[in-house]
Design a protein around this motif. Structure first.
Motif, short mmCIF file in Angstrom:
data_model
loop_
_atom_site.label_atom_id
_atom_site.label_comp_id
_atom_site.label_asym_id
_atom_site.label_seq_id
_atom_site.Cartn_x
_atom_site.Cartn_y
_atom_site.Cartn_z
N ALA A 1 0.78 -1.16 0.08
CA ALA A 1 0.03 -0.17 0.04
C ALA A 1 1.06 1.23 0.14
O ALA A 1 0.52 2.19 -0.59
N VAL A 2 1.88 1.23 0.93
CA VAL A 2 2.80 2.38 0.79
C VAL A 2 3.44 2.40 -0.51
O VAL A 2 3.74 3.53 -0.96
N ALA A 3 3.94 1.35 -0.96
CA ALA A 3 4.77 1.32 -2.52
C ALA A 3 3.86 2.11 -3.55
O ALA A 3 4.47 2.80 -4.28
N LEU A 4 2.43 1.57 -3.39
CA LEU A 4 1.76 1.92 -4.41
C LEU A 4 0.86 3.29 -4.17
O LEU A 4 -0.11 3.63 -4.99
N ARG A 5 1.27 3.96 -3.06
CA ARG A 5 0.45 5.12 -2.42
C ARG A 5 -0.94 4.95 -2.52
O ARG A 5 -1.81 5.78 -2.96
N ASP A 6 -1.36 3.89 -1.86
CA ASP A 6 -2.81 3.29 -1.84
C ASP A 6 -3.28 3.95 -0.47
O ASP A 6 -3.37 3.15 0.48
N VAL A 7 -3.92 5.11 -0.68
CA VAL A 7 -4.20 5.73 0.66
C VAL A 7 -5.72 5.16 1.30
O VAL A 7 -5.61 4.93 2.39
N ALA A 8 -6.46 4.66 0.08
CA ALA A 8 -7.52 4.23 0.65
C ALA A 8 -7.49 2.79 1.45
O ALA A 8 -8.27 2.56 2.32
N MET A 9 -6.35 2.00 1.06
CA MET A 9 -6.25 0.77 1.52
C MET A 9 -5.83 1.02 3.07
O MET A 9 -6.35 0.25 3.81
N VAL A 10 -4.99 1.82 3.40
CA VAL A 10 -4.39 2.36 4.62
C VAL A 10 -5.47 2.92 5.53
O VAL A 10 -5.72 2.55 6.54
N ALA A 11 -6.33 3.69 4.85
CA ALA A 11 -7.58 4.26 5.47
C ALA A 11 -8.61 3.41 6.11
O ALA A 11 -9.46 3.79 6.72
N ARG A 12 -8.46 2.09 5.48
CA ARG A 12 -9.42 1.25 6.11
C ARG A 12 -9.27 0.81 7.65
O ARG A 12 -10.26 0.58 8.09
N ALA A 13 -8.09 1.07 8.13
CA ALA A 13 -8.02 0.85 9.47
C ALA A 13 -8.76 1.84 10.33
O ALA A 13 -8.84 3.22 10.07
N PRO A 14 -9.41 1.30 11.45
CA PRO A 14 -10.22 2.09 12.26
C PRO A 14 -9.50 3.25 12.92
O PRO A 14 -8.53 3.28 13.35
N GLY A 15 -10.07 4.39 12.97
CA GLY A 15 -9.46 5.72 13.49
C GLY A 15 -8.32 6.19 12.56
O GLY A 15 -7.77 7.24 12.95
N VAL A 16 -8.18 5.64 11.42
CA VAL A 16 -7.12 6.21 10.26
C VAL A 16 -8.06 7.12 9.29
O VAL A 16 -8.55 6.40 8.44
#
Length: 206
Positions: free
Chosen positions: A102-117
Motif C-alpha cells: 500500500a505504501v509503495a503504491l501510494r494506496d491511501v484508501a487501503m491504509v484508511a481502512r484501518a479504524p481511526g485512520v
C-alpha cells in the motif's frame, strides 16, 4: 528491555494476550491479526516484543513476526500523529506485506481502512514511509520495482494496461501487479499487453 517472549499462552482477550514464562504472566497488547493467529490457550507461543517504559507504566506490545514489529516502530517513529493505538489499528487491518504494498503504491484508501485512520493520516503514512517500504516487503525486487513504477505512473504502457485489465477482471491491484511481474520475467522486455495479460492469467491459474 524485553524483545521476545517464549512461553505458554495463558489467556487471549480482545486487545491483548497473556504469555506464561516460567510462572510469570506477561500481558502483551497485540494487533487483531496477531491475536487471531495465536494457538490455543495452553499451547506454546512466541511473540516479538516492543517494550514501552514510562514513568507510570511498562507496556508490552506483541507481534507474530519481527517484520510486524519493525512496521510498528516505523509507523510511530516516522509519521506525525501516529502513536501506538493507530499503529496497532493499521497492523490489525493490514498484514506487513499488504502495508508495504500500500505504501509503495501510494494506496491511501487501503491504509484508511484501518479504524481511526482518516484520509490525512493515511496520506502521511504512504508519503513518509514510501522510501522505507522496499526494505520490508519481503517481495522480489522485480515485483516491488513494478509496483513502484505503477504508483509513480511511469510504468510502460503495455505493463500498466495489463495490470489494469486484470484489476478490471476483479483481481486486486496487488495480485494483478504480482502476476504481471511474473509475466514480464517469462515474456521478456518488449512484450505487448495482450501477451502479458495471457501470461498473467496463466500465472494466476496456478
Amino acid at each position: 528491555m524485553i524483545g521476545k517472549l517464549k512461553g505458554t499462552l495463558d489467556e487471549i482477550s480482545e486487545d491483548h494476550c497473556v504469555v506464561d514464562v516460567h510462572g510469570v504472566g506477561y500481558v502483551a497488547f497485540c494487533p487483531a491479526r496477531t491475536l487471531a493467529a495465536l494457538p490455543g490457550v495452553g499451547e506454546a507461543v512466541t511473540l516479538f516484543i516492543e517494550t514501552y517504559v514510562r514513568e507510570d507504566m511498562i507496556r508490552l506490545y506483541g507481534f507474530g513476526s519481527a517484520l510486524e514489529r519493525e512496521w510498528f516502530r516505523l509507523l510511530q517513529n516516522n509519521v506525525q500523529g501516529v502513536g501506538a493505538k493507530v499503529a496497532l489499528a493499521v497492523l490489525s487491518t493490514l498484514s506487513a506485506s499488504e502495508l508495504a504494498n500500500a505504501v509503495a503504491l501510494r494506496d491511501v484508501a487501503m491504509v484508511a481502512r484501518a479504524p481511526g485512520v482518516g484520509k490525512k493520516v493515511a496520506e502521511r503514512i504512504v508519503t513518509e514511509l514510501r522510501d522505507k517500504a522496499p526494505a520490508y516487503t519481503g517481495a522480489a525486487s522485480g515485483t516491488m520495482g513494478l509496483k513502484q513504477e505503477l504508483g509513480e505512473g511511469v510504468a510502460p504502457a503495455p505493463v500498466a494496461d495489463a495490470v489494469s485489465a486484470l484489476t478490471n477482471l476483479g483481481y486486486s491491484r496487488d495480485v494483478a501487479a504480482n502476476a504481471i511481474a511474473a509475466a514480464m520475467k517469462a515474456a521478456g522486455e518488449g512484450a505487448d499487453s495482450a501477451k502479458l495479460i495471457r501470461l498473467g492469467l496463466k500465472e494466476l491459474a496456478r
